[in-house]
Design an enzyme around this catalytic site. Structure first.
Site, PDB file in Angstrom:
ATOM      1  N   SER A 124     -40.309 -23.429 -66.882  1.00 56.97           N
ATOM      2  CA  SER A 124     -41.682 -23.972 -67.512  1.00 56.97           C
ATOM      3  C   SER A 124     -41.305 -24.050 -68.814  1.00 56.97           C
ATOM      4  CB  SER A 124     -42.397 -22.546 -67.593  1.00 56.97           C
ATOM      5  OG  SER A 124     -43.512 -22.965 -68.371  1.00 56.97           O
ATOM      6  N   TYR A 148     -45.117 -13.169 -68.033  1.00 56.54           N
ATOM      7  CA  TYR A 148     -45.001 -14.388 -67.161  1.00 56.54           C
ATOM      8  C   TYR A 148     -43.885 -15.218 -67.406  1.00 56.54           C
ATOM      9  CZ  TYR A 148     -45.142 -19.239 -65.489  1.00 56.54           C
ATOM     10  OH  TYR A 148     -44.808 -20.700 -65.168  1.00 56.54           O
ATOM     11  N   LYS A 152     -39.471 -16.222 -65.991  1.00 52.27           N
ATOM     12  CA  LYS A 152     -38.927 -17.523 -66.013  1.00 52.27           C
ATOM     13  C   LYS A 152     -37.885 -17.574 -66.676  1.00 52.27           C
ATOM     14  CE  LYS A 152     -41.965 -19.718 -63.732  1.00 52.27           C
ATOM     15  NZ  LYS A 152     -41.735 -19.890 -62.177  1.00 52.27           N
TER      16      LYS A 152
HETATM   17  P1  NAD Z   1     -49.561 -22.041 -57.422  1.00 54.25           P
HETATM   18  O1  NAD Z   1     -50.035 -20.693 -57.753  1.00 54.25           O
HETATM   19  O2  NAD Z   1     -50.537 -23.009 -56.935  1.00 54.25           O
HETATM   20  O3  NAD Z   1     -48.402 -22.052 -56.320  1.00 54.25           O
HETATM   21  C1  NAD Z   1     -47.570 -20.892 -56.225  1.00 54.25           C
HETATM   22  C2  NAD Z   1     -47.641 -20.398 -54.871  1.00 54.25           C
HETATM   23  O4  NAD Z   1     -46.857 -19.429 -54.551  1.00 54.25           O
HETATM   24  C3  NAD Z   1     -48.813 -19.983 -54.086  1.00 54.25           C
HETATM   25  O5  NAD Z   1     -49.159 -20.909 -53.076  1.00 54.25           O
HETATM   26  C4  NAD Z   1     -48.590 -18.750 -53.902  1.00 54.25           C
HETATM   27  O6  NAD Z   1     -49.321 -18.407 -52.719  1.00 54.25           O
HETATM   28  C5  NAD Z   1     -47.387 -18.702 -53.741  1.00 54.25           C
HETATM   29  N1  NAD Z   1     -46.564 -17.422 -53.787  1.00 54.25           N
HETATM   30  C6  NAD Z   1     -46.713 -16.453 -55.096  1.00 54.25           C
HETATM   31  N2  NAD Z   1     -46.040 -15.367 -54.742  1.00 54.25           N
HETATM   32  C7  NAD Z   1     -45.557 -15.373 -53.551  1.00 54.25           C
HETATM   33  C8  NAD Z   1     -44.641 -14.334 -52.718  1.00 54.25           C
HETATM   34  N3  NAD Z   1     -44.396 -13.579 -53.263  1.00 54.25           N
HETATM   35  N4  NAD Z   1     -44.139 -15.141 -51.597  1.00 54.25           N
HETATM   36  C9  NAD Z   1     -44.661 -16.220 -51.152  1.00 54.25           C
HETATM   37  N5  NAD Z   1     -45.474 -17.068 -51.752  1.00 54.25           N
HETATM   38  C10 NAD Z   1     -45.746 -16.621 -53.006  1.00 54.25           C
HETATM   39  O7  NAD Z   1     -48.965 -22.396 -58.810  1.00 54.25           O
HETATM   40  P2  NAD Z   1     -48.393 -23.902 -59.239  1.00 54.25           P
HETATM   41  O8  NAD Z   1     -48.997 -24.497 -60.501  1.00 54.25           O
HETATM   42  O9  NAD Z   1     -48.111 -24.782 -58.002  1.00 54.25           O
HETATM   43  O10 NAD Z   1     -46.899 -23.483 -59.827  1.00 54.25           O
HETATM   44  C11 NAD Z   1     -45.820 -23.518 -58.885  1.00 54.25           C
HETATM   45  C12 NAD Z   1     -44.594 -23.061 -59.607  1.00 54.25           C
HETATM   46  O11 NAD Z   1     -44.388 -23.654 -60.947  1.00 54.25           O
HETATM   47  C13 NAD Z   1     -44.710 -21.611 -60.206  1.00 54.25           C
HETATM   48  O12 NAD Z   1     -43.232 -20.987 -60.114  1.00 54.25           O
HETATM   49  C14 NAD Z   1     -45.244 -21.618 -61.775  1.00 54.25           C
HETATM   50  O13 NAD Z   1     -44.747 -20.635 -62.378  1.00 54.25           O
HETATM   51  C15 NAD Z   1     -44.287 -22.982 -62.074  1.00 54.25           C
HETATM   52  N6  NAD Z   1     -44.946 -23.387 -63.223  1.00 54.25           N
HETATM   53  C16 NAD Z   1     -46.403 -24.138 -63.142  1.00 54.25           C
HETATM   54  C17 NAD Z   1     -46.867 -24.494 -64.432  1.00 54.25           C
HETATM   55  C18 NAD Z   1     -48.471 -25.003 -64.291  1.00 54.25           C
HETATM   56  O14 NAD Z   1     -49.046 -25.144 -65.401  1.00 54.25           O
HETATM   57  N7  NAD Z   1     -48.945 -25.111 -63.085  1.00 54.25           N
HETATM   58  C19 NAD Z   1     -46.095 -24.975 -65.471  1.00 54.25           C
HETATM   59  C20 NAD Z   1     -44.800 -24.603 -65.360  1.00 54.25           C
HETATM   60  C21 NAD Z   1     -44.463 -23.892 -64.274  1.00 54.25           C
HETATM   61  C1  WQD Z   2     -53.810 -26.168 -72.997  1.00 49.91           C
HETATM   62  C2  WQD Z   2     -54.258 -26.433 -74.494  1.00 49.91           C
HETATM   63  C3  WQD Z   2     -55.349 -24.296 -75.312  1.00 49.91           C
HETATM   64  C4  WQD Z   2     -58.254 -23.651 -72.152  1.00 49.91           C
HETATM   65  C5  WQD Z   2     -50.218 -22.691 -69.969  1.00 49.91           C
HETATM   66  C6  WQD Z   2     -48.829 -21.890 -69.911  1.00 49.91           C
HETATM   67  C7  WQD Z   2     -47.656 -22.210 -69.775  1.00 49.91           C
HETATM   68  C8  WQD Z   2     -47.638 -23.183 -68.627  1.00 49.91           C
HETATM   69  C9  WQD Z   2     -48.704 -24.248 -68.548  1.00 49.91           C
HETATM   70  C10 WQD Z   2     -46.607 -22.114 -66.645  1.00 49.91           C
HETATM   71  C11 WQD Z   2     -53.913 -25.252 -75.431  1.00 49.91           C
HETATM   72  C12 WQD Z   2     -56.364 -25.263 -75.020  1.00 49.91           C
HETATM   73  C13 WQD Z   2     -57.239 -24.134 -72.955  1.00 49.91           C
HETATM   74  C14 WQD Z   2     -59.513 -23.758 -72.719  1.00 49.91           C
HETATM   75  C15 WQD Z   2     -58.805 -24.667 -74.812  1.00 49.91           C
HETATM   76  N1  WQD Z   2     -47.696 -22.566 -67.345  1.00 49.91           N
HETATM   77  N2  WQD Z   2     -57.334 -24.696 -74.281  1.00 49.91           N
HETATM   78  N3  WQD Z   2     -59.842 -24.192 -73.776  1.00 49.91           N
HETATM   79  O1  WQD Z   2     -51.378 -22.739 -72.643  1.00 49.91           O
HETATM   80  O2  WQD Z   2     -50.549 -25.010 -72.934  1.00 49.91           O
HETATM   81  O3  WQD Z   2     -49.772 -23.520 -70.993  1.00 49.91           O
HETATM   82  O4  WQD Z   2     -49.974 -23.487 -68.519  1.00 49.91           O
HETATM   83  O5  WQD Z   2     -45.656 -22.051 -66.705  1.00 49.91           O
HETATM   84  O6  WQD Z   2     -46.650 -21.342 -69.327  1.00 49.91           O
HETATM   85  O7  WQD Z   2     -48.954 -20.905 -71.138  1.00 49.91           O
HETATM   86  O8  WQD Z   2     -52.116 -24.449 -71.071  1.00 49.91           O
HETATM   87  O9  WQD Z   2     -54.105 -25.529 -70.079  1.00 49.91           O
HETATM   88  O10 WQD Z   2     -54.126 -22.902 -70.765  1.00 49.91           O
HETATM   89  O11 WQD Z   2     -53.991 -24.917 -72.600  1.00 49.91           O
HETATM   90  O12 WQD Z   2     -58.892 -25.240 -75.884  1.00 49.91           O
HETATM   91  O13 WQD Z   2     -60.606 -23.194 -72.021  1.00 49.91           O
HETATM   92  O14 WQD Z   2     -55.753 -26.274 -74.256  1.00 49.91           O
HETATM   93  O15 WQD Z   2     -55.272 -23.616 -76.499  1.00 49.91           O
HETATM   94  O16 WQD Z   2     -53.915 -25.843 -76.498  1.00 49.91           O
HETATM   95  P1  WQD Z   2     -50.965 -23.895 -72.277  1.00 49.91           P
HETATM   96  P2  WQD Z   2     -53.678 -24.399 -71.112  1.00 49.91           P
END
Ligand code: NAD
Ligand code: WQD
Length: 337
Positions: A124, A148, A152
Site C-alpha cells: 500500500s 495496519y 504492510k
Molecule cells: P477486502 O477486505 O475486500 O479483501 C481482503 C480479503 O481477505 C477478504 O475477502 C477477507 O475475507 C480475506 N481475509 C482476511 N483475512 C483472512 C485470513 N486470515 N484468511 C483468509 N482470508 C482472509 O480488501 P481489499 O480492498 O480487496 O484489499 C485487498 C488487499 O489489498 C489487502 O491486503 C489490503 O490491505 C490491500 N490494500 C487495499 C487497499 C484499499 O484501499 N482497498 C489499498 C492498499 C492495499
Molecule cells: C481519502 C480522502 C480523507 C472519508 C486509506 C488508507 C490507505 C489505503 C487506502 C489500504 C482523504 C477524505 C474520507 C470521508 C473524507 N488502504 N475523506 N470523508 O485515507 O487516503 O487511504 O485507504 O492500504 O492505507 O489509509 O483513503 O478513502 O479514507 O480517504 O473527507 O468520509 O478522503 O480525509 O483526504 P486514505 P480514504
C-alpha cells in the site's frame, strides 16, 4: 498456470480473478470470508463463464492452508488476504498483527515447503508515511503511523529478507494507491461492512440516500481547494497490474516493487463533484475537522510500472465514479440477497 489467490473473495481480488480467468489462468481461492461474501466468487464465475476452486479457510490455519497446497499444484500466489481498516487497527492492533503477519508467515512457509516461489503481494502507498514531496517514487523513504500500515511494511521487510537469503524467489511488491470503482457490468464491486471508512463508498451511500451527507475531513490542507488529495485508481486497472506483474515474474526478475497509481491527484471535493455528474444528483456535504493521521496530498509517480511492466492506468475519474455508481445502484445491499 494455476494461481492461488488468498483473500480471493474480496474487493480487489474479485476484479483480479476476472482478469486472471479471462487471460487463461486457473484460479484457486482461499478466503475465510471475514470481510467478503462467497457470492462474489459466483458472480466472477458468471461474468467469465469459468470456474474458481474455492476453499473457505483461514490462512492462519496451517492445516487448512497445507491441505490446499497438498491438493492443488500451485504455480504462483497473489496474496491479498488481510485486514485493512486503519482506524480499527489502532483499536485492535494484536488482531491485525496476528491476522496479517502470522497469516503471511504461514503462507510463505507453505510456499517454501511446496517450492512455490513466485509471489505478488498487496502492499500500500501507506508505507510512504508522510511523503516529503509528490509524486512519490518507489525509492522514497518508508515509514508508517498505524498498526495496519506497520503490517504492510513489516511484510515488505520480510519479503526483502527472504529474497536476500534465497534469490530463487520471484516477488512483486505492489503498492496500491486509492482503489475505487467497480467492474463495468455492475456485478462485482466494493461491499464494505457497516458505515464505510473510505471516501468513495461513503459518497456512493450518500448518493443512494442511505447516509445524509459526506463529512469532508478538513478544508485547510495545503492543496488547491484545501481538501485532501489522493491518487484514485480504477480497480480494474489495478487488477490488470497484477496480470502484468505475473508476466514480469515469469522472466525471473527477482524482487521488484511498483507503485500502482495513475500519477494524478484529485481532491475530496473533486470526487464529490465527479460523483454528482455520474449519479445526476446533488451530494450534500459538510466540512468537518481533519481526520487524525490524514496527510494533505499523496499521488504516485507511475513511470516505473509503465517502463518495466508495460502497465498504466487508463480509466478516467469519470469512469471510476460511473462504475462505482452502477455497482451501488444495482446492489444497494452489496452481495447480500
Ligand atoms: P477486502 O477486505 O475486500 O479483501 C481482503 C480479503 O481477505 C477478504 O475477502 C477477507 O475475507 C480475506 N481475509 C482476511 N483475512 C483472512 C485470513 N486470515 N484468511 C483468509 N482470508 C482472509 O480488501 P481489499 O480492498 O480487496 O484489499 C485487498 C488487499 O489489498 C489487502 O491486503 C489490503 O490491505 C490491500 N490494500 C487495499 C487497499 C484499499 O484501499 N482497498 C489499498 C492498499 C492495499
Ligand atoms: C481519502 C480522502 C480523507 C472519508 C486509506 C488508507 C490507505 C489505503 C487506502 C489500504 C482523504 C477524505 C474520507 C470521508 C473524507 N488502504 N475523506 N470523508 O485515507 O487516503 O487511504 O485507504 O492500504 O492505507 O489509509 O483513503 O478513502 O479514507 O480517504 O473527507 O468520509 O478522503 O480525509 O483526504 P486514505 P480514504
Amino acid at each position: 498456470m494455476k494461481i492461488l489467490v488468498t483473500g480471493g473473495a474480496g474487493y480487489i481480488a474479485s476484479h483480479t480473478n476476472v482478469e486472471l480467468l479471462n487471460a487463461g489462468y486457473e484460479v484457486v481461492v482461499i478466503d475465510n470470508l471475514i470481510n467478503s461474501d462467497k457470492e462474489s466468487i459466483r458472480r466472477v464465475e458468471k461474468l467469465t463463464g469459468k470456474k474458481i476452486t474455492f476453499y473457505e479457510a483461514d490462512i492462519c490455519n496451517k492445516e487448512a492452508l497445507e491441505a490446499v497446497f497438498e491438493k492443488e499444484t500451485i504455480d504462483a500466489v497473489i496474496h491479498f488476504a488481510g485486514l485493512k481498516a486503519v482506524g480499527e487497527s489502532c483499536q485492535i492492533p494484536l488482531t491485525y498483527f496476528d491476522n496479517n503477519l502470522c497469516g503471511t508467515i504461514y503462507l510463505l512457509e507453505m510456499m517454501k515447503k511446496y517450492d512455490v516461489k513466485t509471489l505478488v503481494f498487496s502492499s500500500s502507498a501507506t508505507v510512504y508515511g508522510l511523503p516529503e514531496s509528490v509524486p512519490i517514487t518507489e525509492d522514497f523513504p518508508l515509514s508508517v503511523s498505524n498498526p495496519y500500515g506497520r503490517t504492510k511494511l513489516m511484510i515488505e521487510d520480510m519479503l526483502r529478507d527472504i529474497y536476500q537469503a534465497d534469490n530463487g524467489w520471484d516477488i512483486a511488491i505492489l503498492r496500491y494507491f486509492n482503489p475505487i470503482g467497480a467492474h463495468e457490468s455492475g456485478e462485482i464491486g466494493e461491499a464494505p461492512n457497516g458505515i464505510p471508512n473510505n471516501l468513495l463508498p461513503y459518497v456512493a451511500k450518500v448518493a443512494a440516500g442511505e447516509l445524509d451527507y459526506v463529512r469532508v475531513f478538513g478544508d485547510d490542507y495545503d492543496t488547491p481547494d484545501g481538501t485532501g488529495v489522493r491518487d484514485y485508481i480504477h480497480v480494474v486497472d489495478l487488477a490488470l497490474g497484477h496480470i502484468k506483474s505475473l508476466e514480469k515474474l515469469k522472466q525471473h526478475p527477482g524482487l521488484v516493487t511498483y507503485n500502482l497509481g495513475t500519477g494524478v491527484g484529485y481532491s475530496v471535493l473533486d470526487i464529490i463533484h465527479n460523483f454528482e455528474k455520474a449519479c445526476h444528483k446533488t451530494i450534500p456535504y459538510q466540512i468537518v475537522e481533519r481526520r487524525p493521521g490524514d496527510i494533505d496530498i499523496c499521488y504516485a509517480d507511475a513511470k516505473k510500472a509503465k517502463e518495466e511492466l508495460g502497465w498504466e492506468a487508463t480509466r478516467s475519474i469519470d469512469v471510476m465514479c460511473e462504475d462505482a455508481w452502477r455497482w451501488q445502484s444495482k446492489n444497494p445491499k452489496g452481495y447480500a440477497k
